[in-house]
Design an enzyme around this catalytic site. Structure first.
Site, short mmCIF file in Angstrom:
data_model
loop_
_atom_site.label_atom_id
_atom_site.label_comp_id
_atom_site.label_asym_id
_atom_site.label_seq_id
_atom_site.Cartn_x
_atom_site.Cartn_y
_atom_site.Cartn_z
N HIS A 88 -3.41 -42.50 2.45
CA HIS A 88 -3.93 -43.29 1.33
C HIS A 88 -5.12 -42.60 0.67
CE1 HIS A 88 -6.62 -46.37 -0.44
NE2 HIS A 88 -5.48 -46.87 -0.89
N ARG A 136 5.68 -49.56 -11.28
CA ARG A 136 6.31 -49.99 -10.03
C ARG A 136 5.85 -51.41 -9.70
NH1 ARG A 136 4.88 -46.70 -4.69
NH2 ARG A 136 2.96 -47.93 -4.83
N LYS A 168 0.83 -1.20 0.00
CA LYS A 168 0.00 0.00 0.00
C LYS A 168 0.87 1.25 0.00
CE LYS A 168 -3.74 -0.26 2.29
NZ LYS A 168 -4.69 -0.41 3.43
N ARG A 217 -3.67 2.97 8.56
CA ARG A 217 -3.95 1.67 7.94
C ARG A 217 -2.71 0.80 7.91
NH1 ARG A 217 -6.98 5.23 4.35
NH2 ARG A 217 -9.16 4.58 4.16
N SER A 275 13.59 -42.71 -9.87
CA SER A 275 12.39 -41.94 -9.57
C SER A 275 12.38 -41.70 -8.07
CB SER A 275 11.14 -42.71 -9.99
OG SER A 275 9.98 -41.96 -9.71
N MET A 282 -5.87 -7.07 8.91
CA MET A 282 -5.27 -6.21 9.92
C MET A 282 -6.12 -4.96 10.13
SD MET A 282 -1.19 -6.76 9.24
CE MET A 282 -1.28 -6.54 7.47
N ARG A 305 -3.80 -1.58 -5.90
CA ARG A 305 -2.97 -2.79 -5.74
C ARG A 305 -3.35 -3.75 -6.85
NH1 ARG A 305 -5.88 -4.50 -0.08
NH2 ARG A 305 -7.97 -4.85 -0.88
N GLY A 324 -8.43 -7.22 4.80
CA GLY A 324 -9.28 -7.41 5.96
C GLY A 324 -8.63 -8.10 7.15
N TYR A 338 11.87 -34.94 -15.40
CA TYR A 338 10.42 -34.79 -15.32
C TYR A 338 9.96 -34.81 -13.87
CZ TYR A 338 10.21 -39.80 -14.28
OH TYR A 338 10.36 -41.03 -13.68
N GLY A 391 10.95 -41.13 -4.72
CA GLY A 391 9.68 -41.28 -4.00
C GLY A 391 9.71 -40.43 -2.74
N THR A 392 9.38 -39.17 -2.89
CA THR A 392 9.59 -38.22 -1.79
C THR A 392 8.58 -38.37 -0.66
OG1 THR A 392 8.44 -36.56 -3.14
CG2 THR A 392 10.85 -36.51 -3.12
N GLU A 452 13.75 -43.92 -2.32
CA GLU A 452 12.81 -43.52 -1.26
C GLU A 452 13.31 -43.86 0.13
OE1 GLU A 452 9.14 -45.74 -1.81
OE2 GLU A 452 10.25 -47.25 -2.94
N CYS A 505 8.18 -38.88 -8.22
CA CYS A 505 6.81 -39.39 -8.33
C CYS A 505 6.03 -39.26 -7.04
CB CYS A 505 6.82 -40.85 -8.80
SG CYS A 505 7.61 -41.97 -7.63
#
Length: 906
Positions: free
Chosen positions: A490, A650, A27, A100, A796, A111, A372, A109, A883, A798-799, A777, A863
């Site tokens: 899951h 897999r 602002k 303000r 791949s 603060m 803004r 809205g 990828y 597996g995080t 993984e 993945c």
């Protein structure tokens, strides 16, 4: 030289500018910029965000002393620019102020704001005399006491009670038969002022302050305090705004929209924030102040003739009635409207983006109070970017970088009708595990979901938690609600893959048998509930839904993303239908096909159970032989749907106990089907029980102890690929071994796969190209990725499991404490939703680097569910992955994030 904490603006000059948002807040930076480009803005000054940081560190007294001299100098500059006097004692026209907030990103809205500051019993008389409008003066005074009393002095309604100030106003209106505040007489307002002072005294225990400087410091500190209110903290958490940013405070000369019928206030947008249409629009109120428009105290009117006519059509108002009683600003004040229209176009052209503006008309003069970059819906975000690119306002990079990828969800999933939602009753709120909107009858089992759906009923599957056995019911249901589980439970993962709405860990719910209790209220099977998977809110009853349509602008945006990306996007899909959906969204292959989900369709579960219950390898092979043609058909459908594109399949991953008949009815049926005694089946099921199954006998450990499982799956994959190639297709299978921790585990599995491939190719008389790789993984796999890459042709990451093991958090149980950790600042984000780049990300980086050091052309991807989360996608691009893979309905989001990543890393 002392640090500068106060930046002034006004009279066409400013010490700040638009690119100083980090210091002045959005602002404050824009108020300065509007001054510099010749837009009429009331004079004022901005106290920097750095002061907020010091306020939170040192406290009120130290900070007031630190900035006092600069604030006093800022007030003097405002007095000069506005030809008025703050705390006037010499008969000068009083300078009243607005105070303000203004963070570096918009927090609408969240603060606090105070208007008309500087009013007291003496000042109000001078304002009345100088303005010649006593009603305006006392109306401003009563507004100030109410706002200051609420914001600064904590005078607010008790829970379940009416606001004490509003109670006073309602009493006067009821006694005199007034329809709105605008009908108050001067005498009414004078009495209200005294009643408001009494309210403050009763609730705050002190008199209302009369010294303008005391009022100013109270308001400034209240704005700083509002940075840490519950609602501001929640908003920051939702929008991922860092706590340390703080807010600026903007102190500005008041201008008045409540001086009579030639004054007004309003809010306007340079384009339609809901649809993106390039049309100036907004609302205004004559003889009002800004909070009246926002608070809905009076019904505002449209700014443009076109907007007013559209409003009338929607509301069933005749054109004659509209013109007479609800004229647009364009009709009521044509000269002012023309000036406002020119200003809004000037501001949009200057910022090259849609502007959200606030304005006041004081006695026939236009003042701009704020501009803004406006908030917008997902559909509007896309349309505006495509239109502005076509209009030459922005370039391709800006069009892409301006997008918020997650907002594309709004375009891809069903949504509730706005009007129906406004009347809905909220029952609970949980984790927004999978976006979309769903309404249906409650059912408590997968079989009931199937049965009810088969007869045309729309159902919501309600479970304590879901398991793979619920898959058929999840497919049949409109949405899923679970008592337990997190964002990568899951239910969440599978629902996102299906594009199904899902809410997990809903607050105050308990699921027992065929009963759902929500905050003490019981719901039975067959009762209607509705789920908003985008917000996590559970509603009572039925709410109508609509399916958003994807128009040409969406396709144009995806084309822009395609032209500016390096890393491509695959999908996590287990069925040909999911694969086709993802391909239609632009997926270039499958990054994760989970074969275990295929075993729960039809009678297949009994074949896999027969294999599990077999006493020896011969018995297992006999059972697996029954599964071979079924698996081959599955893989043929998947590979065919992704013809010409890579498909990572897999091998079996979950522990075997997930497939066993665990309830007595299923065990009895298994005994009847197999001819094995019930006692033997119970003993076998018990023997498969594990204390910690996620770290137990699963993944490659299954394939290495029962090599016939790997052999059957490899045979099914490669037979399907050979058949497709013989039919003129171009299948590209990639066989992925899960959960390896050592290279020897992978090498043993690779040997089985290669040997099986040789047999299949000989039998079929044809060969297909295929890859053998693994899922990284387990932390040890990342640490030894250079050794593993000697065997693996692709990684791949597996995080989901890598995060689980790296943090030591059970992803299905972590929902019990992760929200508290985030609330207490122990974590910034749920690591199962947003990749932990500092910790888990380093394992990913290490695994990628080590893998490439051994095999320079190794294919790298991700993945886990992080593959569809924008900041995680940007990290993957930085690591150099080929990828990312995500659920089908996240593909457009990931594609957009991948394009943004490529532009960032150029």
């Amino acid at each position: 030289m002392s640090t500068k904490y106060v930046y002034t603006f006004g009279d066409g000059k400013a010490e700040g500018k638009a690119d100083m948002k980090n210091l002045l807040g959005g602002k404050g930076a824009n108020l300065a910029e509007m001054n510099l480009i010749g837009v009429p803005v009331p004079a004022g000054f901005t106290i920097t965000t750095e002061v907020c940081t010091e306020y939170n560190r040192q406290g009120k007294d130290a900070v007031v002393e630190m900035i006092k001299a600069q604030v006093e100098a800022g007030v003097i500059e405002s007095e000069k620019a506005m030809n008025a006097k703050f705390d006037a004692k010499d008969g000068s026209f009083p300078l009243l102020l607005s105070v303000r907030s203004g963070a570096r990103v918009s927090m609408p809205g969240m603060m606090n704001t105070v208007l008309n500051l500087g009013m007291n019993d003496e000042t109000v008389k001078v304002v009345a005399e100088k303005s010649g409008n006593e009603q305006f003066a006392y109306d401003s005074y009563r507004r100030f006491i109410q706002m200051y009393g609420d914001v600064v002095m904590g005078v607010e309604a008790e829970e379940g009670e009416h606001c004490p100030f509003e109670t006073v106003l309602d009493k006067v209106k009821n006694a005199k038969g007034y329809a709105s505040d605008a009908e108050f007489t001067v005498e009414d307002l004078k009495a209200i002022v005294e009643d408001f002072k009494a309210v403050v005294r009763a609730h705050a225990g002190v008199d209302f302050p009369t010294n303008p400087w005391d009022q100013l410091w109270g308001a400034v500190c209240a704005v700083f305090d509002s940075w840490n209110t519950e609602r501001a903290i929640l908003y920051r958490r939702m929008e991922q705004i860092p706590e340390e940013w703080g807010t600026a405070v903007n102190v500005q000369a008041m201008v008045y929209g409540n001086m009579g019928d030639n004054s007004a206030t309003g809010v306007c947008f340079s384009r339609d924030a809901a649809t993106g249409e390039d049309i100036f629009n907004g609302e205004y109120l004559i003889n009002a102040q800004g909070e009246d428009v926002v608070a809905g105290v009076r019904t505002p009117q449209e700014i443009t003739i076109e907007g007013s006519k559209r409003w009338a059509v929607r509301g069933g108002v005749s054109e004659e009635d509209r013109k007479a009683n609800f004229p647009s600003l364009e009709e009521a004040m044509p000269t002012i409207y023309a000036e406002l229209d020119a200003v809004q176009q000037k501001l949009e052209d200057h910022y090259s983006d849609m502007q959200d503006m606030e304005f006041t008309i004081q006695d026939g003069k236009l003042w701009m109070l704020q501009t803004r970059n406006g908030k917008r819906t997902g559909a509007a975000m896309v349309k505006m970017a495509v239109d502005m690119l076509a209009q030459g306002m922005i370039d391709e990079k800006t069009a892409i970088m301006r997008q918020e990828p997650n907002k594309l969800d709004e375009l891809l999933h069903p949504v509730f009708e706005t009007e129906a939602l406004s009347n809905a009753v909220v029952l609970s709120k949980g984790l927004p595990a999978s976006p979309g909107a769903a309404t249906g009858k409650i059912v408590f089992s997968a079989s009931a979901a199937e049965e009810w759906a088969a007869r045309g009923e729309k159902v919501i599957l309600v479970r304590r938690e879901t398991s793979p056995e619920d898959l058929k019911g999840m497919y049949a249901a409109e949405g899923i609600l679970t008592e337990r589980g997190g964002m990568t439970s899951h239910a969440a993962v599978v629902a996102r893959g299906m594009g199904k709405c899902c809410i997990s860990s809903a607050a105050g719910i308990s699921v027992t048998g065929k009963s759902l209790t929500i905050n003490g209220r019981e719901f039975k099977e067959g009762e209607f509930i509705s789920l908003n998977g985008s917000t996590g809110i559970v509603y009572e009853g039925q709410i109508a839904t609509v399916t958003p349509s994807l128009d040409g602008d969406f396709g144009k945006l995806m084309d822009l993303a395609e032209n500016n990306t390096r890393m491509y996007v695959r999908t996590n899909a287990d069925t040909p239908a999911d694969a086709q959906t993802a391909r239609d969204f632009g997926a270039k292959g499958i990054g994760l096909c989970r074969t275990e989900h295929m075993f729960f369709e039809g009678d297949r579960i009994w074949n896999i159970r027969e294999m599990i219950l077999a006493d020896d390898a011969a018995g297992r092979k006999e059972a697996l032989a029954k599964l071979l043609p079924i698996q081959r058909e599955d893989f043929s459908g998947i590979l065919g749907a992704m013809d010409g594109l890579g498909v990572t399949i897999r091998l079996l991953d979950p522990p075997l106990h997930e497939f066993t008949p665990n309830d007595e009815a299923s065990q009895i049926e298994m005994a009847e089907r197999s001819g094995i005694s019930l006692e033997v089946i119970k003993a076998k099921v018990e023997s498969l029980h594990e204390i910690n199954p996620m770290l137990g006998h699963r993944g490659c450990r299954l394939g290495n102890t029962y090599p016939e499982i790997t052999e059957m799956q490899a045979r099914a994959i490669l037979q399907a690929a050979c058949d497709l190639k013989l039919a003129g297709k171009d299948p590209k299978p990639e066989i992925m071994v899960p959960l390896i921790g050592t290279v020897k585990e992978l090498k043993m599995q690779e040997g089985i796969i290669r040997e099986t491939a040789a047999h299949v190719f000989e039998e079929k008389g044809i060969e297909v190209d295929y890859l053998v790789g693994t899922m990284i993984e387990i932390p040890r796999a990342a640490l030894t990725a250079d050794e593993i890459a000697e065997v693996a042709e692709f990684f791949s990451f597996g995080t989901n499991d890598l995060t689980q093991m790296g943090f030591g958090y059970s992803r299905d149980d972590a929902a019990k404490f992760l929200p508290i950790y985030i609330e207490k600042g122990l974590l910034k984000n749920d690591p199962f939703e947003v990749l932990d780049q500092d910790g888990i990300g380093q394992l990913v980086q290490m695994g990628a680097d080590k893998g490439r050091s051994t095999r320079s052309d190794i294919k790298l991807g991700i993945c886990g569910e992080h593959g569809g989360e924008p900041s995680s996608v940007i990290f993957c691009d930085k690591v150099g992955m080929d990828y990312v893979s995500c659920s089908p309905f996240r593909v457009p989001i990931a594609r957009l994030a991948a394009a943004q990543a490529a532009l960032l890393h150029k």
